[in-house]
Scaffold this active site. Sequence first.
Site, PDB file in Angstrom:
ATOM      1  N   ASP A   1       0.873  -1.190   0.000  1.00 46.91           N
ATOM      2  CA  ASP A   1       0.000   0.000   0.000  1.00 46.91           C
ATOM      3  C   ASP A   1       0.901   1.229   0.000  1.00 46.91           C
ATOM      4  OD1 ASP A   1      -3.234   0.285   1.262  1.00 46.91           O
ATOM      5  OD2 ASP A   1      -1.980   2.057   0.878  1.00 46.91           O
TER       6      ASP A   1
ATOM      7  N   GLY B   1      -4.890   4.933   2.468  1.00 42.21           N
ATOM      8  CA  GLY B   1      -4.971   3.915   3.516  1.00 42.21           C
ATOM      9  C   GLY B   1      -4.192   4.312   4.766  1.00 42.21           C
TER      10      GLY B   1
ATOM     11  N   ALA C   1      -5.428  -1.954  -4.874  1.00 42.44           N
ATOM     12  CA  ALA C   1      -4.759  -0.648  -5.010  1.00 42.44           C
ATOM     13  C   ALA C   1      -5.094   0.016  -6.334  1.00 42.44           C
ATOM     14  CB  ALA C   1      -3.245  -0.846  -4.894  1.00 42.44           C
TER      15      ALA C   1
ATOM     16  N   SER D   1     -15.832  -3.284 -10.947  1.00 41.67           N
ATOM     17  CA  SER D   1     -16.877  -2.356 -10.519  1.00 41.67           C
ATOM     18  C   SER D   1     -18.098  -2.462 -11.410  1.00 41.67           C
ATOM     19  CB  SER D   1     -16.322  -0.935 -10.604  1.00 41.67           C
ATOM     20  OG  SER D   1     -17.340   0.003 -10.451  1.00 41.67           O
TER      21      SER D   1
ATOM     22  N   TYR E   1     -12.803   5.781 -15.297  1.00 37.48           N
ATOM     23  CA  TYR E   1     -12.686   4.855 -14.164  1.00 37.48           C
ATOM     24  C   TYR E   1     -13.216   3.471 -14.550  1.00 37.48           C
ATOM     25  CZ  TYR E   1     -13.997   2.472  -9.880  1.00 37.48           C
ATOM     26  OH  TYR E   1     -14.166   1.516  -8.916  1.00 37.48           O
TER      27      TYR E   1
ATOM     28  N   LYS F   1     -11.267  -0.391 -15.222  1.00 38.71           N
ATOM     29  CA  LYS F   1     -11.654  -1.654 -14.576  1.00 38.71           C
ATOM     30  C   LYS F   1     -11.922  -2.733 -15.626  1.00 38.71           C
ATOM     31  CE  LYS F   1     -11.212  -0.488 -10.344  1.00 38.71           C
ATOM     32  NZ  LYS F   1     -10.265  -1.168  -9.473  1.00 38.71           N
TER      33      LYS F   1
ATOM     34  N   ASN G   1     -22.763  -0.874  -4.752  1.00 40.51           N
ATOM     35  CA  ASN G   1     -22.473   0.267  -3.868  1.00 40.51           C
ATOM     36  C   ASN G   1     -22.135  -0.193  -2.450  1.00 40.51           C
ATOM     37  OD1 ASN G   1     -23.862   1.345  -6.253  1.00 40.51           O
ATOM     38  ND2 ASN G   1     -23.660   3.273  -5.165  1.00 40.51           N
TER      39      ASN G   1
ATOM     40  N   LEU H   1     -22.440   8.305  -1.113  1.00 39.51           N
ATOM     41  CA  LEU H   1     -23.645   8.832  -0.471  1.00 39.51           C
ATOM     42  C   LEU H   1     -23.604   8.775   1.062  1.00 39.51           C
ATOM     43  CD1 LEU H   1     -26.559   9.881  -0.546  1.00 39.51           C
ATOM     44  CD2 LEU H   1     -27.318   7.511  -0.902  1.00 39.51           C
TER      45      LEU H   1
ATOM     46  N   ARG I   1     -26.995  14.854 -10.901  1.00 32.85           N
ATOM     47  CA  ARG I   1     -25.549  14.815 -11.097  1.00 32.85           C
ATOM     48  C   ARG I   1     -25.279  14.148 -12.451  1.00 32.85           C
ATOM     49  NH1 ARG I   1     -22.104  11.504  -6.648  1.00 32.85           N
ATOM     50  NH2 ARG I   1     -22.796   9.793  -7.975  1.00 32.85           N
TER      51      ARG I   1
ATOM     52  N   ASP J   1     -25.366   9.898 -13.719  1.00 31.41           N
ATOM     53  CA  ASP J   1     -26.001   8.970 -12.779  1.00 31.41           C
ATOM     54  C   ASP J   1     -27.098   8.154 -13.478  1.00 31.41           C
ATOM     55  OD1 ASP J   1     -24.633   9.422 -10.417  1.00 31.41           O
ATOM     56  OD2 ASP J   1     -26.041  10.938  -9.691  1.00 31.41           O
TER      57      ASP J   1
HETATM   58  N1  UFG Z   1     -26.024  11.122  -4.020  1.00 31.08           N
HETATM   59  C1  UFG Z   1     -26.831  12.123  -3.489  1.00 31.08           C
HETATM   60  N2  UFG Z   1     -26.309  12.941  -2.561  1.00 31.08           N
HETATM   61  C2  UFG Z   1     -25.033  12.855  -2.113  1.00 31.08           C
HETATM   62  C3  UFG Z   1     -24.199  11.839  -2.662  1.00 31.08           C
HETATM   63  C4  UFG Z   1     -24.737  10.985  -3.607  1.00 31.08           C
HETATM   64  O1  UFG Z   1     -27.995  12.268  -3.885  1.00 31.08           O
HETATM   65  O2  UFG Z   1     -24.623  13.657  -1.265  1.00 31.08           O
HETATM   66  C5  UFG Z   1     -26.613  10.165  -4.965  1.00 31.08           C
HETATM   67  C6  UFG Z   1     -25.911  10.076  -6.286  1.00 31.08           C
HETATM   68  O3  UFG Z   1     -26.335  11.091  -7.171  1.00 31.08           O
HETATM   69  C7  UFG Z   1     -26.309   8.670  -6.725  1.00 31.08           C
HETATM   70  C8  UFG Z   1     -26.399   7.893  -5.410  1.00 31.08           C
HETATM   71  O4  UFG Z   1     -26.491   8.876  -4.383  1.00 31.08           O
HETATM   72  O5  UFG Z   1     -27.578   8.698  -7.309  1.00 31.08           O
HETATM   73  C9  UFG Z   1     -25.175   7.035  -5.134  1.00 31.08           C
HETATM   74  O6  UFG Z   1     -24.026   7.850  -5.341  1.00 31.08           O
HETATM   75  P1  UFG Z   1     -22.547   7.395  -4.952  1.00 31.08           P
HETATM   76  O7  UFG Z   1     -21.641   8.509  -5.342  1.00 31.08           O
HETATM   77  O8  UFG Z   1     -22.520   6.939  -3.539  1.00 31.08           O
HETATM   78  O9  UFG Z   1     -22.322   6.093  -5.829  1.00 31.08           O
HETATM   79  P2  UFG Z   1     -22.402   5.824  -7.395  1.00 31.08           P
HETATM   80  O10 UFG Z   1     -23.554   4.913  -7.602  1.00 31.08           O
HETATM   81  O11 UFG Z   1     -22.368   7.069  -8.197  1.00 31.08           O
HETATM   82  O12 UFG Z   1     -21.002   5.103  -7.651  1.00 31.08           O
HETATM   83  C10 UFG Z   1     -20.533   4.092  -6.796  1.00 31.08           C
HETATM   84  C11 UFG Z   1     -19.011   4.131  -6.710  1.00 31.08           C
HETATM   85  C12 UFG Z   1     -18.410   3.811  -8.036  1.00 31.08           C
HETATM   86  C13 UFG Z   1     -18.980   2.505  -8.535  1.00 31.08           C
HETATM   87  C14 UFG Z   1     -20.478   2.547  -8.557  1.00 31.08           C
HETATM   88  C15 UFG Z   1     -21.041   1.222  -8.930  1.00 31.08           C
HETATM   89  O13 UFG Z   1     -18.576   5.412  -6.282  1.00 31.08           O
HETATM   90  O14 UFG Z   1     -17.013   3.696  -7.893  1.00 31.08           O
HETATM   91  O15 UFG Z   1     -20.965   2.871  -7.266  1.00 31.08           O
HETATM   92  O16 UFG Z   1     -22.416   1.209  -8.770  1.00 31.08           O
HETATM   93  F1  UFG Z   1     -18.530   2.278  -9.774  1.00 31.08           F
END
Ligand code: UFG
Length: 327
Positions: free
Chosen positions: A31, A36, A76, A119, A143, A147, A172, A189, A281, A284
């Site tokens: 690492d 980390g 990593a 992912s 990203y 993968k 997630n 989130l 965002r 999404d």
């Molecule tokens: N969201 C909000 N408010 C916040 C943060 C997130 O509404 O403050 C929403 C996002 O718009 C999305 C959902 O919550 O609709 C989940 O968002 P995340 O950023 O937690 O996760 P993502 O689904 O965008 O992505 C995650 C990982 C990625 C991975 C993906 C696979 O960050 O690395 O899941 O599903 F590839």
Amino acid sequence: MTILVTGGAGYIGAHVVRLLQQRGEQVVVVDDLSTGEAGRIGDATLVQLDVASPEAADVLTRTLREHDVRAVIHFAARKQVGESVEKPAWYYQQNVGGFTNLVSAMEAAGVDRLVFSSSAATYGMPSVSFVEEKLHAEPINPYGETKLVGEWLGRSASRAWGLRFVALRYFNVAGAGWPDLGDPAVLNLVPMVLDRLARGERPKIFGDDYPTPDGTCIRDYIHVLDLAEAHLAAIDYLGVEARPFDVFNVGTGTGSSVREVIDEIGVASGLDVTADIFPRRAGDPPQLVASPERINEVLGWRGSKALPEIISSAWEAWQAGPRRIDV
Ligand code: UFG
């Protein structure tokens, strides 16, 4: 057996390291400690190294030989979608370059079992409700591309020199298996909502006009400890010969909306979680939920923890950390 875990001091990696130690395995962690923390790996040997650095292939080869490593779990990597859109070349250098160094070192040292962190981002914007592994992977950001390229390299190495390779496509991830192993990054989130609450601010919802029952995006949330256990199942699966290459979704098959997640944080914490609505965002998908059938059947693995347990463990870990919220 000695298992090398790259990124073992990170959020998911540290859970896998602890489970391996509980099972009595010897663990070597590689690492760079950029995200980390050394304190998370117990008594595992730490080799501080950026796997994407020019000297990494040689250092990894030596490390694999010195410790008589039999299997590798590779975490990593960089994992921020937005950052990958801004800096694609750097993402390829870090994620693909780092993985190339690792596969070269494994070939040189004759280590032939590898579990790779992939992912759900490899799928891009699928139009189906439950994604299966056989769906055409069409990532929509660098990203996810890195993968998918990693999966291809694993497949090619399995054909070329007999690498046994499993890619796990995470959905997630949230929660904590132990209160000291919470997610230290504020990038997803659950930590983002907790971070807002810790600042005395309201959670944000990015879009409530999606074609879903409550208008917010639906995802498949998986407990980090369940996810960690999937890695142990994959390592065991690869212990049997004639299993050259496989890809598994790691999800539960159950979707939860952003609103449901935030409400659950309110239940766990007792805090007012009234959210502010922001615009959608970019990038999404409205819904991304796994079909977990293959991993259920082939690896015998099943997500055991539902949303309330995921969220209460995330809350407990947050409260054990440096930014405890007064309730
Ligand atoms: N969201 C909000 N408010 C916040 C943060 C997130 O509404 O403050 C929403 C996002 O718009 C999305 C959902 O919550 O609709 C989940 O968002 P995340 O950023 O937690 O996760 P993502 O689904 O965008 O992505 C995650 C990982 C990625 C991975 C993906 C696979 O960050 O690395 O899941 O599903 F590839």
